[in-house]
Scaffold this motif. Structure first.
Motif, PDB file in Angstrom:
ATOM      1  N   ALA A 224      37.283  21.976  90.036  1.00  0.00           N
ATOM      2  CA  ALA A 224      37.592  22.873  88.991  1.00  0.00           C
ATOM      3  C   ALA A 224      36.510  22.694  87.722  1.00  0.00           C
ATOM      4  CB  ALA A 224      39.074  22.548  88.499  1.00  0.00           C
ATOM      5  N   THR A 225      36.299  23.730  87.030  1.00  0.00           N
ATOM      6  CA  THR A 225      35.514  23.490  85.957  1.00  0.00           C
ATOM      7  C   THR A 225      36.245  23.795  84.567  1.00  0.00           C
ATOM      8  OG1 THR A 225      35.418  26.152  86.226  1.00  0.00           O
ATOM      9  CG2 THR A 225      33.684  24.662  87.013  1.00  0.00           C
ATOM     10  N   ARG A 226      37.473  23.949  84.633  1.00  0.00           N
ATOM     11  CA  ARG A 226      38.258  23.741  83.520  1.00  0.00           C
ATOM     12  C   ARG A 226      39.265  22.570  83.595  1.00  0.00           C
ATOM     13  NH1 ARG A 226      41.768  28.251  83.961  1.00  0.00           N
ATOM     14  NH2 ARG A 226      43.004  27.515  82.366  1.00  0.00           N
ATOM     15  N   SER A 227      39.612  22.017  82.487  1.00  0.00           N
ATOM     16  CA  SER A 227      40.209  20.753  82.579  1.00  0.00           C
ATOM     17  C   SER A 227      41.727  20.686  81.963  1.00  0.00           C
ATOM     18  CB  SER A 227      39.507  19.624  81.603  1.00  0.00           C
ATOM     19  OG  SER A 227      39.514  20.142  80.400  1.00  0.00           O
ATOM     20  N   LEU A 228      42.532  19.436  82.363  1.00  0.00           N
ATOM     21  CA  LEU A 228      43.809  19.558  81.772  1.00  0.00           C
ATOM     22  C   LEU A 228      43.796  18.326  80.996  1.00  0.00           C
ATOM     23  CD1 LEU A 228      45.322  19.772  85.486  1.00  0.00           C
ATOM     24  CD2 LEU A 228      45.663  21.538  83.417  1.00  0.00           C
ATOM     25  N   GLU A 229      44.592  18.095  80.097  1.00  0.00           N
ATOM     26  CA  GLU A 229      44.889  16.834  79.101  1.00  0.00           C
ATOM     27  C   GLU A 229      46.087  16.170  79.250  1.00  0.00           C
ATOM     28  OE1 GLU A 229      43.987  17.382  75.138  1.00  0.00           O
ATOM     29  OE2 GLU A 229      42.110  18.199  75.307  1.00  0.00           O
ATOM     30  N   VAL A 230      45.987  14.919  79.549  1.00  0.00           N
ATOM     31  CA  VAL A 230      47.162  13.929  79.581  1.00  0.00           C
ATOM     32  C   VAL A 230      47.291  13.097  78.587  1.00  0.00           C
ATOM     33  CG1 VAL A 230      48.439  12.330  81.072  1.00  0.00           C
ATOM     34  CG2 VAL A 230      47.021  14.028  82.288  1.00  0.00           C
ATOM     35  N   PRO A 231      48.308  13.222  77.401  1.00  0.00           N
ATOM     36  CA  PRO A 231      48.319  12.524  76.488  1.00  0.00           C
ATOM     37  C   PRO A 231      48.611  11.187  76.834  1.00  0.00           C
ATOM     38  CG  PRO A 231      49.849  14.413  76.096  1.00  0.00           C
ATOM     39  CD  PRO A 231      49.302  14.422  77.519  1.00  0.00           C
ATOM     40  N   PHE A 232      47.670  10.193  76.366  1.00  0.00           N
ATOM     41  CA  PHE A 232      47.873   8.684  76.694  1.00  0.00           C
ATOM     42  C   PHE A 232      47.066   8.073  75.760  1.00  0.00           C
ATOM     43  CE2 PHE A 232      46.762   5.049  79.800  1.00  0.00           C
ATOM     44  CZ  PHE A 232      47.935   4.566  79.940  1.00  0.00           C
ATOM     45  N   THR A 233      47.599   6.783  75.098  1.00  0.00           N
ATOM     46  CA  THR A 233      46.875   5.911  74.401  1.00  0.00           C
ATOM     47  C   THR A 233      46.512   4.759  75.008  1.00  0.00           C
ATOM     48  OG1 THR A 233      48.081   6.846  72.503  1.00  0.00           O
ATOM     49  CG2 THR A 233      47.184   4.718  72.069  1.00  0.00           C
ATOM     50  N   PHE A 234      45.146   4.534  74.760  1.00  0.00           N
ATOM     51  CA  PHE A 234      44.537   3.329  75.415  1.00  0.00           C
ATOM     52  C   PHE A 234      43.369   2.771  74.739  1.00  0.00           C
ATOM     53  CE2 PHE A 234      42.934   6.778  77.804  1.00  0.00           C
ATOM     54  CZ  PHE A 234      41.740   6.178  78.408  1.00  0.00           C
ATOM     55  N   GLN A 235      42.829   1.674  75.113  1.00  0.00           N
ATOM     56  CA  GLN A 235      41.685   1.221  74.469  1.00  0.00           C
ATOM     57  C   GLN A 235      40.393   1.541  75.418  1.00  0.00           C
ATOM     58  OE1 GLN A 235      43.035   0.515  71.505  1.00  0.00           O
ATOM     59  NE2 GLN A 235      41.164  -0.522  71.330  1.00  0.00           N
ATOM     60  N   ALA A 236      39.544   2.427  74.720  1.00  0.00           N
ATOM     61  CA  ALA A 236      38.340   2.634  75.375  1.00  0.00           C
ATOM     62  C   ALA A 236      37.209   2.292  75.003  1.00  0.00           C
ATOM     63  CB  ALA A 236      38.443   4.163  75.240  1.00  0.00           C
ATOM     64  N   CYS A 237      35.869   2.606  75.631  1.00  0.00           N
ATOM     65  CA  CYS A 237      34.625   2.369  74.989  1.00  0.00           C
ATOM     66  C   CYS A 237      33.995   3.638  74.346  1.00  0.00           C
ATOM     67  CB  CYS A 237      33.566   2.015  76.228  1.00  0.00           C
ATOM     68  SG  CYS A 237      33.760   0.431  76.725  1.00  0.00           S
ATOM     69  N   GLY A 238      33.690   3.605  73.057  1.00  0.00           N
ATOM     70  CA  GLY A 238      33.283   4.660  72.227  1.00  0.00           C
ATOM     71  C   GLY A 238      31.713   4.876  72.616  1.00  0.00           C
ATOM     72  N   GLN A 239      30.992   3.966  72.876  1.00  0.00           N
ATOM     73  CA  GLN A 239      29.623   3.859  73.536  1.00  0.00           C
ATOM     74  C   GLN A 239      29.384   4.424  74.886  1.00  0.00           C
ATOM     75  OE1 GLN A 239      27.322   3.392  70.962  1.00  0.00           O
ATOM     76  NE2 GLN A 239      28.855   2.652  69.475  1.00  0.00           N
ATOM     77  N   SER A 240      28.286   5.031  75.190  1.00  0.00           N
ATOM     78  CA  SER A 240      28.159   5.522  76.451  1.00  0.00           C
ATOM     79  C   SER A 240      27.476   4.366  77.598  1.00  0.00           C
ATOM     80  CB  SER A 240      27.093   6.627  76.733  1.00  0.00           C
ATOM     81  OG  SER A 240      25.781   6.370  76.223  1.00  0.00           O
ATOM     82  N   GLY A 241      28.095   3.092  77.327  1.00  0.00           N
ATOM     83  CA  GLY A 241      27.330   2.069  77.962  1.00  0.00           C
ATOM     84  C   GLY A 241      28.137   1.825  79.394  1.00  0.00           C
ATOM     85  N   PRO A 242      29.199   0.843  79.291  1.00  0.00           N
ATOM     86  CA  PRO A 242      29.859   0.490  80.631  1.00  0.00           C
ATOM     87  C   PRO A 242      30.781   1.601  81.276  1.00  0.00           C
ATOM     88  CG  PRO A 242      30.760  -0.766  78.736  1.00  0.00           C
ATOM     89  CD  PRO A 242      29.520   0.107  78.274  1.00  0.00           C
ATOM     90  N   VAL A 243      30.889   1.694  82.430  1.00  0.00           N
ATOM     91  CA  VAL A 243      31.960   2.532  83.002  1.00  0.00           C
ATOM     92  C   VAL A 243      33.394   1.771  82.962  1.00  0.00           C
ATOM     93  CG1 VAL A 243      32.693   4.014  85.119  1.00  0.00           C
ATOM     94  CG2 VAL A 243      30.136   3.804  84.415  1.00  0.00           C
ATOM     95  N   TYR A 244      34.023   2.347  82.662  1.00  0.00           N
ATOM     96  CA  TYR A 244      35.387   1.332  82.164  1.00  0.00           C
ATOM     97  C   TYR A 244      36.357   2.225  82.927  1.00  0.00           C
ATOM     98  CZ  TYR A 244      36.131   4.633  78.320  1.00  0.00           C
ATOM     99  OH  TYR A 244      36.376   5.813  77.529  1.00  0.00           O
ATOM    100  N   LEU A 245      36.338   3.526  83.399  1.00  0.00           N
ATOM    101  CA  LEU A 245      37.510   4.118  84.236  1.00  0.00           C
ATOM    102  C   LEU A 245      37.163   4.453  85.540  1.00  0.00           C
ATOM    103  CD1 LEU A 245      38.153   7.199  81.564  1.00  0.00           C
ATOM    104  CD2 LEU A 245      39.700   5.009  82.053  1.00  0.00           C
ATOM    105  N   HIS A 246      37.767   4.258  86.551  1.00  0.00           N
ATOM    106  CA  HIS A 246      37.398   4.402  88.035  1.00  0.00           C
ATOM    107  C   HIS A 246      38.519   5.484  88.605  1.00  0.00           C
ATOM    108  CE1 HIS A 246      34.553   1.218  87.276  1.00  0.00           C
ATOM    109  NE2 HIS A 246      33.961   1.904  87.930  1.00  0.00           N
ATOM    110  N   VAL A 247      38.175   6.352  89.560  1.00  0.00           N
ATOM    111  CA  VAL A 247      39.352   7.016  89.938  1.00  0.00           C
ATOM    112  C   VAL A 247      38.934   7.037  91.614  1.00  0.00           C
ATOM    113  CG1 VAL A 247      39.633   8.632  88.189  1.00  0.00           C
ATOM    114  CG2 VAL A 247      37.784   9.192  89.721  1.00  0.00           C
ATOM    115  N   GLY A 248      39.970   7.278  92.225  1.00  0.00           N
ATOM    116  CA  GLY A 248      40.040   7.477  93.791  1.00  0.00           C
ATOM    117  C   GLY A 248      40.165   8.964  94.227  1.00  0.00           C
ATOM    118  N   THR A 249      39.887   9.037  95.539  1.00  0.00           N
ATOM    119  CA  THR A 249      40.145  10.346  96.027  1.00  0.00           C
ATOM    120  C   THR A 249      41.510  10.915  96.071  1.00  0.00           C
ATOM    121  OG1 THR A 249      39.398  11.875  97.883  1.00  0.00           O
ATOM    122  CG2 THR A 249      40.515   9.704  98.258  1.00  0.00           C
ATOM    123  N   THR A 250      41.754  12.167  96.056  1.00  0.00           N
ATOM    124  CA  THR A 250      42.988  12.853  96.194  1.00  0.00           C
ATOM    125  C   THR A 250      43.912  12.318  97.423  1.00  0.00           C
ATOM    126  OG1 THR A 250      42.118  14.542  94.582  1.00  0.00           O
ATOM    127  CG2 THR A 250      44.315  14.970  95.570  1.00  0.00           C
TER     128      THR A 250
END
Length: 196
Positions: free
Chosen positions: A159-185
């Motif tokens: 898809a080229t359009r996104s959905l948003e899921v409200p969720f509060t968590f600690q993230a990286c503001g800089q574009s350094g390390p990859v801190y999110l990982h996803v698996g296949t559907t």
């Protein structure tokens, strides 16, 4: 009626029933035709089912998460809320959002490799993706720039359009390390603490 005649008739009836039990399934199998035709029809029907567009889906997060050393795993759910069946294949795109909607840090990387499979979602059905969020406190502060995310941006596979899921968590503001990982559907609703 003589007992000998009654026994003979019972014997003949048993033989007739046994023959019918053998002949009827054999006749039914012969009449069903070649098995290649139903398989080809099933493939063609599956090919006719469209890909799930963003408008056909609702994204949500299975809570609670499953903690591991260095982070937490969640089941990211994609439910078909349209009026017809659709398909998903592969990895979604996921990133963290700050207030105001801008992306925090890098988009999710792909988790451990697993085979992609076409997932067909009927109306109201759900697929899931394993989402891992690394504890960003483990990264050097200068490369991460720890901050608070308020939502996940999710691009369903293809898809080229996104959905948003409200969720509060600690993230990286800089574009350094990859801190999110996803698996296949994967098909079915992900169960927190159970599904992978």
């Amino acid at each position: 009626m003589k007992p000998a005649t009654r026994a003979a008739r019972r014997g003949l009836a048993a033989v007739a029933l046994t023959c019918a039990a053998v002949v009827i399934p054999t006749t039914a199998l012969a009449a069903s035709g070649s098995p290649a035709k139903p398989a080809a029809a099933a493939r063609s029907a599956a090919a006719a089912i469209p890909r799930c567009g963003t408008g056909a889906l609702t994204a949500w997060l299975g809570i609670p998460g499953d903690g591991y050393a260095g982070g937490v795993s969640y089941q990211l759910e994609l439910s078909n809320t349209s009026g017809r069946a659709c398909t998903l294949y592969g990895y979604p795109g996921v990133s963290a959002l700050a207030r105001g909607g801008h992306q925090l840090g890098r988009a999710a990387g792909r988790g451990p490799a697993s085979a992609n499979r076409l997932v067909t979602l009927g109306r109201g059905a759900t697929a899931h993706v394993l989402l891992q969020i690394t504890d960003v406190a483990s990264f050097p502060p200068a490369s991460c720039g720890e901050t608070t995310a308020v939502a996940l941006r999710v691009y369903p596979p293809g898809a080229t359009r996104s959905l948003e899921v409200p969720f509060t968590f600690q993230a990286c503001g800089q574009s350094g390390p990859v801190y999110l990982h996803v698996g296949t559907t994967k098909g079915g609703t992900g169960i927190p603490g159970f599904s992978s």
